[in-house]
Design a protein around this motif. Sequence first.
Motif, short mmCIF file in Angstrom:
data_model
loop_
_atom_site.label_atom_id
_atom_site.label_comp_id
_atom_site.label_asym_id
_atom_site.label_seq_id
_atom_site.Cartn_x
_atom_site.Cartn_y
_atom_site.Cartn_z
N PHE A 219 9.58 -14.40 5.60
CA PHE A 219 10.38 -13.25 6.03
C PHE A 219 11.11 -12.61 4.86
N GLU A 220 11.41 -13.39 3.84
CA GLU A 220 12.08 -12.84 2.67
C GLU A 220 11.19 -11.83 1.95
N LEU A 221 9.86 -11.95 2.12
CA LEU A 221 8.94 -10.99 1.52
C LEU A 221 9.25 -9.57 1.97
N ILE A 222 9.58 -9.42 3.26
CA ILE A 222 9.88 -8.09 3.78
C ILE A 222 11.20 -7.57 3.22
N SER A 223 12.23 -8.43 3.23
CA SER A 223 13.55 -7.99 2.74
C SER A 223 13.50 -7.60 1.28
N SER A 224 12.85 -8.44 0.46
CA SER A 224 12.81 -8.16 -0.98
C SER A 224 11.96 -6.94 -1.28
N ILE B 221 0.84 -1.21 0.00
CA ILE B 221 0.00 0.00 0.00
C ILE B 221 0.87 1.25 0.00
N PHE B 222 1.92 1.21 0.80
CA PHE B 222 2.85 2.34 0.87
C PHE B 222 3.50 2.60 -0.49
N GLU B 223 3.97 1.53 -1.14
CA GLU B 223 4.60 1.68 -2.46
C GLU B 223 3.60 2.18 -3.49
N HIS B 224 2.36 1.69 -3.43
CA HIS B 224 1.33 2.14 -4.38
C HIS B 224 1.06 3.63 -4.21
N ASN B 225 1.02 4.09 -2.95
CA ASN B 225 0.78 5.52 -2.71
C ASN B 225 1.92 6.38 -3.25
N LEU B 226 3.14 5.85 -3.18
CA LEU B 226 4.28 6.59 -3.73
C LEU B 226 4.23 6.63 -5.25
N ASN B 227 3.93 5.47 -5.86
CA ASN B 227 3.91 5.40 -7.32
C ASN B 227 2.76 6.19 -7.94
N ASN B 228 1.74 6.46 -7.16
CA ASN B 228 0.58 7.20 -7.67
C ASN B 228 0.47 8.58 -7.02
N PHE B 229 1.61 9.12 -6.65
CA PHE B 229 1.64 10.46 -6.07
C PHE B 229 1.20 11.47 -7.15
N PRO B 230 0.29 12.40 -6.83
CA PRO B 230 -0.25 13.31 -7.85
C PRO B 230 0.81 14.25 -8.40
N GLY C 167 11.45 -4.41 0.77
CA GLY C 167 12.09 -3.21 1.28
C GLY C 167 13.09 -2.62 0.32
N ASP C 168 13.68 -3.45 -0.53
CA ASP C 168 14.68 -2.94 -1.49
C ASP C 168 14.06 -2.02 -2.54
N SER C 169 12.79 -2.24 -2.86
CA SER C 169 12.16 -1.43 -3.91
C SER C 169 11.55 -0.14 -3.38
N LEU C 170 11.47 0.00 -2.06
CA LEU C 170 10.82 1.20 -1.49
C LEU C 170 11.65 2.46 -1.72
N SER C 171 12.97 2.33 -1.62
CA SER C 171 13.81 3.52 -1.83
C SER C 171 13.69 4.02 -3.26
N ASP C 172 13.55 3.10 -4.22
CA ASP C 172 13.34 3.50 -5.62
C ASP C 172 12.02 4.22 -5.78
N ALA C 173 10.98 3.73 -5.06
CA ALA C 173 9.67 4.37 -5.15
C ALA C 173 9.70 5.77 -4.56
N ILE D 230 15.87 7.72 5.33
CA ILE D 230 15.24 6.82 6.31
C ILE D 230 14.84 5.51 5.64
N VAL D 231 14.26 5.59 4.44
CA VAL D 231 13.76 4.40 3.75
C VAL D 231 14.90 3.46 3.35
N GLN D 232 16.08 4.01 3.13
CA GLN D 232 17.21 3.18 2.71
C GLN D 232 17.72 2.26 3.82
N GLN D 233 17.27 2.49 5.05
CA GLN D 233 17.63 1.59 6.15
C GLN D 233 16.84 0.29 6.02
N SER D 234 17.52 -0.83 6.24
CA SER D 234 16.91 -2.15 6.04
C SER D 234 15.79 -2.41 7.03
#
Length: 415
Positions: free
Chosen positions: A339-344, A231-240, A346-352, A375-379
Amino acid sequence: MDVFDLRYMKRIRFQLRSIGAWPSHVFEDVPTTKLTAISRYGYTSLLFILCSTGMVSQAVYLVNNKGTMPFIDLGQTYLTLLLSFVFCHRTTLPMHTSYQAHIEEFVSKFHLIHHKDKTEFSAKMFSKVNRMCEIVTIVEILQFGVSASMFNIAPFCLNYRAGMLSSERPMNVTFEYSVYYAVPFDQNSGVWYTVLCIYNAYVSYNLGCMVLCHDLQIAVYVFHIWGHMNIFEHNLNNFPRPRKALGSKTGPLRYSNEESKEVAIRLKEIIKHYLMIKDFVAKTSDTYSVTLCVYYAFHLVTDCVLLLECSTLEIDALAKYGLLTVVMYQQLIQVSVVFELISSKGDSLSDAVYGLPWEYMDNGNRRTVLIFLQIVQQSLALKACDMVPVGLKTMLAVLKTSFSYFLMLKTFANN
């Protein structure tokens, strides 16, 4: 809709209540009395005492029979002893205030049911995570029921085949048990055999429920964290983006003053959402840090012992340990993949975050985005004992080490 209207939440609560691991007092306004501690932790303490006594009895049996038992047969007692150790550790979890507060926060705030009405995408993600949790819950309960049953039914079948359950038992033959103890009475007596079988069945239920249901609970937490991150990533990708002026053929170079205020508010909401996710991940890591460390150490030793037991390829051994081995390996893989779902993710959030239209923002909002990017670049990966990241790399290391230990023990057994 309430959280406990969901079927998988009902099942989890029921299973954890049956072993005294559900903090009912957190959700109920019950007055505190002198007997409050007993009502809250009495059953959990009883399970801890029973398991600790069983561990001592198993250890004494192991010492007394170490020189007479075959090398392969020693694995059964080692296995049950290790399982009892994990069980003892997990019985202490409900007594921790961090565990109780974590469940309360998840149910009352973090669960996606409280966020599903914010956007259409949030509703879709809630529905998706709900289905995932439902499927995993059913699979875990089936695994628990079948593996615990087979562990106790297999010795019963062996005794029946050997004629130990008939009125005239064969001479110089002893009863087979799922768990062996050093006890001050004759285990070859029919009465005590019945008592120990009932006790082992009771302990098997509590042990399986304590191990698998806590794994299930952690998996549900992780699925909801993953849902929030989507949801967080979707909100970033659809920022107006900046709105075009009426009749303009080219886009504006900056947000207007009114739009900048809206951008600041939206950035604040997104940052608050991320900090909520980050805080919940940190609390999950703190609550289950030692538990995950014990869990991986347990698999490191137990998985090679189970392979050793099944390596004889005898029907009796496969009936007793075959399904249990599959379940244990499946649990290790499942927990690690979850648990790998979170790690994988999290890597795409900084790009978003970097993909936000910061080039259109004023200096104040740009500084906010820059700080947020740092802040987002922290694991966000969870760690066992705050040292070992939980995920596929750790799982592969455990599996490789277990296979190495198995080959070494197999060589000793053959010699």
